[in-house]
Motif scaffolding. Structure first.
Motif, mmCIF file in Angstrom:
data_model
loop_
_atom_site.group_PDB
_atom_site.id
_atom_site.type_symbol
_atom_site.label_atom_id
_atom_site.label_comp_id
_atom_site.label_asym_id
_atom_site.label_seq_id
_atom_site.Cartn_x
_atom_site.Cartn_y
_atom_site.Cartn_z
ATOM 1 N N ASP A 182 0.840 -1.200 0.000
ATOM 2 C CA ASP A 182 0.000 0.000 0.000
ATOM 3 C C ASP A 182 0.876 1.253 0.000
ATOM 4 N N GLN A 183 0.225 2.412 0.098
ATOM 5 C CA GLN A 183 0.934 3.697 0.071
ATOM 6 C C GLN A 183 1.258 4.216 1.465
ATOM 7 N N HIS A 184 0.934 3.438 2.486
ATOM 8 C CA HIS A 184 0.993 3.972 3.844
ATOM 9 C C HIS A 184 2.377 4.476 4.222
ATOM 10 N N GLY A 185 3.405 3.671 3.952
ATOM 11 C CA GLY A 185 4.755 4.065 4.331
ATOM 12 C C GLY A 185 5.184 5.363 3.687
ATOM 13 N N ARG A 186 4.883 5.515 2.397
ATOM 14 C CA ARG A 186 5.269 6.739 1.687
ATOM 15 C C ARG A 186 4.528 7.947 2.257
ATOM 16 N N LEU A 187 3.226 7.799 2.503
ATOM 17 C CA LEU A 187 2.448 8.917 3.032
ATOM 18 C C LEU A 187 2.939 9.338 4.417
ATOM 19 N N VAL A 188 3.197 8.351 5.272
ATOM 20 C CA VAL A 188 3.677 8.661 6.622
ATOM 21 C C VAL A 188 5.025 9.368 6.560
ATOM 22 N N ALA A 189 5.932 8.856 5.734
ATOM 23 C CA ALA A 189 7.260 9.462 5.622
ATOM 24 C C ALA A 189 7.168 10.898 5.120
ATOM 25 N N GLU A 190 6.316 11.147 4.128
ATOM 26 C CA GLU A 190 6.158 12.501 3.585
ATOM 27 C C GLU A 190 5.688 13.469 4.658
ATOM 28 N N ILE A 248 -1.990 9.679 11.790
ATOM 29 C CA ILE A 248 -3.374 10.143 11.734
ATOM 30 C C ILE A 248 -3.685 10.752 10.367
ATOM 31 N N ASP A 249 -2.812 11.630 9.887
ATOM 32 C CA ASP A 249 -3.049 12.310 8.609
ATOM 33 C C ASP A 249 -3.055 11.325 7.442
ATOM 34 N N SER A 250 -2.129 10.378 7.445
ATOM 35 C CA SER A 250 -2.068 9.425 6.334
ATOM 36 C C SER A 250 -3.290 8.516 6.334
ATOM 37 N N ALA A 251 -3.788 8.160 7.512
ATOM 38 C CA ALA A 251 -4.998 7.344 7.584
ATOM 39 C C ALA A 251 -6.192 8.088 7.015
#
Length: 222
Positions: free
Chosen positions: A66-74, A94-97
Motif C-alpha cells: 500500500d501507500q501507507h509508508g510513503r504517506l507517513v514518511a512525507e 493520523i493524517d495518512s490514515a
C-alpha cells in the motif's frame, strides 16, 4: 518527450497494480485466501501471471502492499523537527490514515474505506498474512526512522527514534484491529488518535475529528 513517456508508463504501471490488487482482494474475500491462486487473480484482472508477479513478487504482497509508508514518511519530513518524536510520528499516522480512507458521507463507506477494511480483515484472519505483516511493520518502522532524519552516527538518537516509532506503530496496530472489528463505523483517523492518546496522553498528538474535548483542543493549540 522522454519525461512524458516515463510519466505515462508510471501511470499505467500504477493503474495496473491497483487493478490487480483490487481483483486479488475481492477474490481472496469471496473464495478465501488459500483457495485463490495467482492465476485466478491474473485471469480476473485480464493480465498474465507474469504481469502479476512483476507488480507483486509474492501472493501476500497483493494484500499488504500500500501507500501507507510513503504517506507517513512525507508527513514526517514536512513536520517541524522541534516537535517531540511521538507527536511527529503520531500526527503523520493520523493524517495518512485520513488520506487513505477519504472523507465519508454519513454512514456510507468510501471506496478507500471499504478496500482497507477488506485488506485488514484478510490480514487478521489469514495466518500467512499475519506473519508477512510483521515484515511490513519493520519496513514502516525503518521508513519512519529515516524520515525523522536523526544523525545515524548518534546511537542514542537512533535508539530514541526506533523506540518512538515502534511504540506508535503498536498503538496503530491496536487501532486498526479495533476499527476492522467495528466494521469501519468510525473514522479511522479518530481511532488512531484515540489509541495514541491512550498510550501517550491526550496532549501528545493533535486531536482528530470529534474525539478530543474542547479543553484538550485548547492545550494542543498552544
Amino acid at each position: 518527450m522522454v519525461d512524458q513517456h516515463s510519466t505515462l508508463r508510471a501511470q499505467r504501471r500504477t493503474e495496473t497494480q491497483r487493478k490487480i490488487q483490487a481483483h486479488a482482494v475481492r477474490l481472496f474475500t469471496e473464495r478465501g485466501y488459500d483457495n485463490t491462486t495467482v492465476t485466478d487473480v491474473a485471469e480476473a484482472a485480464g493480465v498474465s501471471p507474469m504481469t502479476v508477479y512483476r507488480h507483486f513478487p509474492t501472493k501476500e504482497d497483493m494484500v499488504l502492499v500500500d501507500q501507507h509508508g510513503r504517506l507517513v514518511a512525507e508527513r514526517i519530513v514536512a513536520s517541524s523537527a522541534a516537535q517531540p518524536l511521538v507527536r511527529r510520528i503520531g500526527n503523520a499516522l493520523i493524517d495518512s490514515a485520513a488520506t487513505l480512507t477519504g472523507a465519508s458521507q454519513g454512514d456510507d463507506l468510501t471506496a478507500g474505506k471499504r478496500f482497507l477494511l477488506a485488506r485488514l480483515r484478510l490480514m487478521i484472519s489469514t495466518p500467512a498474512l499475519r506473519a508477512k505483516h510483521l515484515d511490513n511493520h519493520y519496513a514502516l518502522q525503518q521508513a519512519i526512522v529515516d524520515a525523522l532524519g536523526n544523525d545515524a552516527a548518534d546511537p542514542d538518537a537512533a535508539f530514541h527514534a526506533q523506540v518512538a516509532a515502534s511504540a506508535c506503530l503498536a498503538a496503530l496496530h491496536t487501532a486498526l484491529v479495533r476499527w476492522a472489528e467495528d466494521d469501519g463505523r468510525t473514522e479511522l483517523a479518530d481511532v488512531i488518535a484515540k489509541a495514541l492518546a491512550a498510550a501517550f496522553g491526550e496532549d501528545t498528538v493533535k486531536p482528530a475529528t470529534g474525539i478530543a474535548s474542547s479543553e484538550s483542543r485548547g492545550r494542543a493549540g498552544r
